[in-house]
Design an enzyme around this catalytic site. Sequence first.
Site, PDB file in Angstrom:
ATOM      1  N   GLU A  65      56.660  34.480  35.062  1.00 22.00           N
ATOM      2  CA  GLU A  65      57.212  33.998  36.328  1.00 22.00           C
ATOM      3  C   GLU A  65      58.281  32.930  36.101  1.00 22.00           C
ATOM      4  OE1 GLU A  65      53.102  34.450  38.890  1.00 22.00           O
ATOM      5  OE2 GLU A  65      53.375  32.715  37.610  1.00 22.00           O
ATOM      6  N   GLN A 149      42.245  25.075  31.495  1.00 20.61           N
ATOM      7  CA  GLN A 149      42.525  24.127  32.586  1.00 20.61           C
ATOM      8  C   GLN A 149      41.331  23.217  32.910  1.00 20.61           C
ATOM      9  OE1 GLN A 149      45.747  24.440  33.761  1.00 20.61           O
ATOM     10  NE2 GLN A 149      45.898  26.201  32.391  1.00 20.61           N
ATOM     11  N   ASP A 170      30.552  29.296  32.793  1.00 24.13           N
ATOM     12  CA  ASP A 170      31.542  30.295  32.356  1.00 24.13           C
ATOM     13  C   ASP A 170      30.748  31.512  31.890  1.00 24.13           C
ATOM     14  OD1 ASP A 170      34.752  30.006  31.170  1.00 24.13           O
ATOM     15  OD2 ASP A 170      33.538  31.696  30.444  1.00 24.13           O
ATOM     16  N   ASP A 236      45.787  33.991  41.498  1.00 25.63           N
ATOM     17  CA  ASP A 236      47.172  33.543  41.690  1.00 25.63           C
ATOM     18  C   ASP A 236      48.180  34.647  41.433  1.00 25.63           C
ATOM     19  OD1 ASP A 236      46.828  33.698  38.978  1.00 25.63           O
ATOM     20  OD2 ASP A 236      47.467  31.663  38.522  1.00 25.63           O
ATOM     21  N   LYS A 240      44.624  39.785  41.857  1.00 23.85           N
ATOM     22  CA  LYS A 240      43.851  38.833  41.021  1.00 23.85           C
ATOM     23  C   LYS A 240      43.298  37.755  41.945  1.00 23.85           C
ATOM     24  CE  LYS A 240      44.720  35.828  36.933  1.00 23.85           C
ATOM     25  NZ  LYS A 240      45.411  34.567  37.254  1.00 23.85           N
ATOM     26  N   VAL A 302      47.897  28.506  44.229  1.00 27.92           N
ATOM     27  CA  VAL A 302      48.552  29.454  43.307  1.00 27.92           C
ATOM     28  C   VAL A 302      49.533  28.748  42.374  1.00 27.92           C
ATOM     29  CG1 VAL A 302      48.279  31.499  44.760  1.00 27.92           C
ATOM     30  CG2 VAL A 302      50.289  30.059  45.076  1.00 27.92           C
TER      31      VAL A 302
HETATM   32  N1  LIG Z   1      46.866  27.593  40.722  1.00 30.65           N
HETATM   33  C1  LIG Z   1      47.579  27.101  39.743  1.00 30.65           C
HETATM   34  O1  LIG Z   1      48.476  26.283  39.934  1.00 30.65           O
HETATM   35  C2  LIG Z   1      47.256  27.531  38.345  1.00 30.65           C
HETATM   36  C3  LIG Z   1      47.784  26.822  37.256  1.00 30.65           C
HETATM   37  C4  LIG Z   1      47.397  27.191  35.962  1.00 30.65           C
HETATM   38  C5  LIG Z   1      46.539  28.262  35.783  1.00 30.65           C
HETATM   39  N2  LIG Z   1      46.081  28.962  36.872  1.00 30.65           N
HETATM   40  C6  LIG Z   1      45.151  30.080  36.706  1.00 30.65           C
HETATM   41  O2  LIG Z   1      43.888  29.505  36.409  1.00 30.65           O
HETATM   42  C7  LIG Z   1      43.104  30.429  35.665  1.00 30.65           C
HETATM   43  C8  LIG Z   1      42.494  29.740  34.477  1.00 30.65           C
HETATM   44  O3  LIG Z   1      43.522  29.386  33.562  1.00 30.65           O
HETATM   45  P1  LIG Z   1      43.133  28.909  32.092  1.00 30.65           P
HETATM   46  O4  LIG Z   1      44.408  28.536  31.442  1.00 30.65           O
HETATM   47  O5  LIG Z   1      42.006  27.917  32.169  1.00 30.65           O
HETATM   48  O6  LIG Z   1      42.582  30.304  31.516  1.00 30.65           O
HETATM   49  P2  LIG Z   1      41.589  30.547  30.275  1.00 30.65           P
HETATM   50  O7  LIG Z   1      41.729  31.987  29.936  1.00 30.65           O
HETATM   51  O8  LIG Z   1      41.793  29.524  29.229  1.00 30.65           O
HETATM   52  O9  LIG Z   1      40.138  30.304  30.899  1.00 30.65           O
HETATM   53  C9  LIG Z   1      39.560  31.155  31.848  1.00 30.65           C
HETATM   54  C10 LIG Z   1      38.051  31.125  31.686  1.00 30.65           C
HETATM   55  O10 LIG Z   1      37.485  31.906  32.752  1.00 30.65           O
HETATM   56  C11 LIG Z   1      36.309  32.516  32.232  1.00 30.65           C
HETATM   57  N3  LIG Z   1      35.903  33.614  33.114  1.00 30.65           N
HETATM   58  C12 LIG Z   1      36.497  34.825  33.296  1.00 30.65           C
HETATM   59  N4  LIG Z   1      35.802  35.546  34.216  1.00 30.65           N
HETATM   60  C13 LIG Z   1      34.778  34.758  34.630  1.00 30.65           C
HETATM   61  C14 LIG Z   1      33.719  34.938  35.554  1.00 30.65           C
HETATM   62  N5  LIG Z   1      33.584  36.079  36.234  1.00 30.65           N
HETATM   63  N6  LIG Z   1      32.857  33.909  35.765  1.00 30.65           N
HETATM   64  C15 LIG Z   1      32.989  32.730  35.064  1.00 30.65           C
HETATM   65  N7  LIG Z   1      33.950  32.520  34.153  1.00 30.65           N
HETATM   66  C16 LIG Z   1      34.844  33.512  33.941  1.00 30.65           C
HETATM   67  C17 LIG Z   1      36.734  32.958  30.831  1.00 30.65           C
HETATM   68  O11 LIG Z   1      35.606  33.218  30.003  1.00 30.65           O
HETATM   69  C18 LIG Z   1      37.564  31.763  30.377  1.00 30.65           C
HETATM   70  O12 LIG Z   1      36.793  30.807  29.656  1.00 30.65           O
HETATM   71  C19 LIG Z   1      44.055  31.573  35.304  1.00 30.65           C
HETATM   72  O13 LIG Z   1      43.762  32.663  36.152  1.00 30.65           O
HETATM   73  C20 LIG Z   1      45.427  31.016  35.560  1.00 30.65           C
HETATM   74  O14 LIG Z   1      46.343  32.024  35.922  1.00 30.65           O
HETATM   75  C21 LIG Z   1      46.417  28.603  38.128  1.00 30.65           C
END
Ligand SMILES: NC(=O)c1ccc[n+]([C@@H]2O[C@H](COP(=O)([O-])OP(=O)(O)OC[C@H]3O[C@@H](n4cnc5c(N)ncnc54)[C@H](O)[C@@H]3O)[C@@H](O)[C@H]2O)c1
Length: 348
Positions: A65, A149, A170, A236, A240, A302
């Site tokens: 993006e 995050q 998790d 987001d 998804k 998002v």
């Molecule tokens: N809204 C925003 O501004 C913003 C900013 C950054 C990231 N994000 C989104 O946040 C999310 C997390 O990002 P990240 O960098 O921490 O990703 P990451 O891949 O490091 O961590 C995601 C975690 O979610 C866990 N997971 C997956 N499915 C699950 C479920 N059903 N139940 C419980 N845990 C589950 C995974 O095991 C993993 O540990 C992503 O989808 C990313 O796109 C949003």
Amino acid sequence: MAPPPSPLAYIPFVSVENMMRLVHRFGIEDVLRELTDAIEADYLRWSLFEKAPRLASHSQEGVIELMPTSDGEAYAFKYVNGHPSNTAKGLQTVAAFGLLARVDTGYPLLLTEMTLLTALRTAATSAMVARRLAPAGSRVMAMIGNGAQAEFQAIAMKAIVGIEEVRLYDIDPEATRKAARNLAGSGLKVVACETSQEAIEGAQIITTCTADKAYATILSDNMVGAGIHINAIGGDCPGKTELHKDILGRASAFVEFEPQTRIEGEIQQMEADYPVTEFWQVLSGEAQGRTDERQITLFDSVGFAIEDFSALRYLLGKLDGTDFFQQLDIIADPDDPRDLFGMLQRAA
Ligand SMILES: NC(=O)c1ccc[n+]([C@@H]2O[C@H](COP(=O)([O-])OP(=O)(O)OC[C@H]3O[C@@H](n4cnc5c(N)ncnc54)[C@H](O)[C@@H]3O)[C@@H](O)[C@H]2O)c1
């Protein structure tokens, strides 16, 4: 032999290493507090900004993006990806870099890593919203999804909202162990849970921060009681999401920029007339936030370009008088601005 670049050629660049030094120098809680205030100050100038849904390039594996905005004086963009399958390959789900520029000349002011800065600004934005919408006296947060995050979210909610306990869950217990270890010295009470149901017990704030390229059901309707603030970060992208749509039917939804969130947020599951409030309106007093203690408030986050703009300007201000940057020679600067070719020729 090429002559050395002129001073006009140089733009400060913040590497990952320097970003980490900067956060340690100023302290992560202070950085998060200041960033929250910087984003809030820009949300209060909402109408000045150019706003458009971000430009997304989708593939089977994820999304890339571009997120631009301008307030008429400065222009910013972030390049960011979202690839939920990356962690299995040893790569980050989200990686980013960004640029701030002057509008009057178009010359860049700053180039920086934004993987860490995105985690900080996302946590600061969540905390900015929660401090207005979460039930008064919120002390316990459930953190579902313990990836990259997660700790940033927990620390921001402690520093800005006053959370004292974080309950982690998790699907991958190793992620929960990692987050618990990292948060051990944070001053938060950390409870590792075996189910999401257990994690949300006694929580006033539920943060969902999972990564899955699917319509997931991280929270189902029966799990969410009254008097809760849901901070939904992970849904987001088109296709998804994290919340069962019945929760949206009971919640008051707050969004960043409605046209983008309709495409990418939890509310993509709802009809186009499902009511939402843009959060800046709560800050400006044009709309109400939480109106009763039994209400379910939902921040359908998002990530919006203004938050990155604020983070970039905040970072540039923090560089003053420090050595947390390198000067990069990225703007060609011939003595005569029209003699670009001559500059190249003379460098032979
Ligand atoms: N809204 C925003 O501004 C913003 C900013 C950054 C990231 N994000 C989104 O946040 C999310 C997390 O990002 P990240 O960098 O921490 O990703 P990451 O891949 O490091 O961590 C995601 C975690 O979610 C866990 N997971 C997956 N499915 C699950 C479920 N059903 N139940 C419980 N845990 C589950 C995974 O095991 C993993 O540990 C992503 O989808 C990313 O796109 C949003």
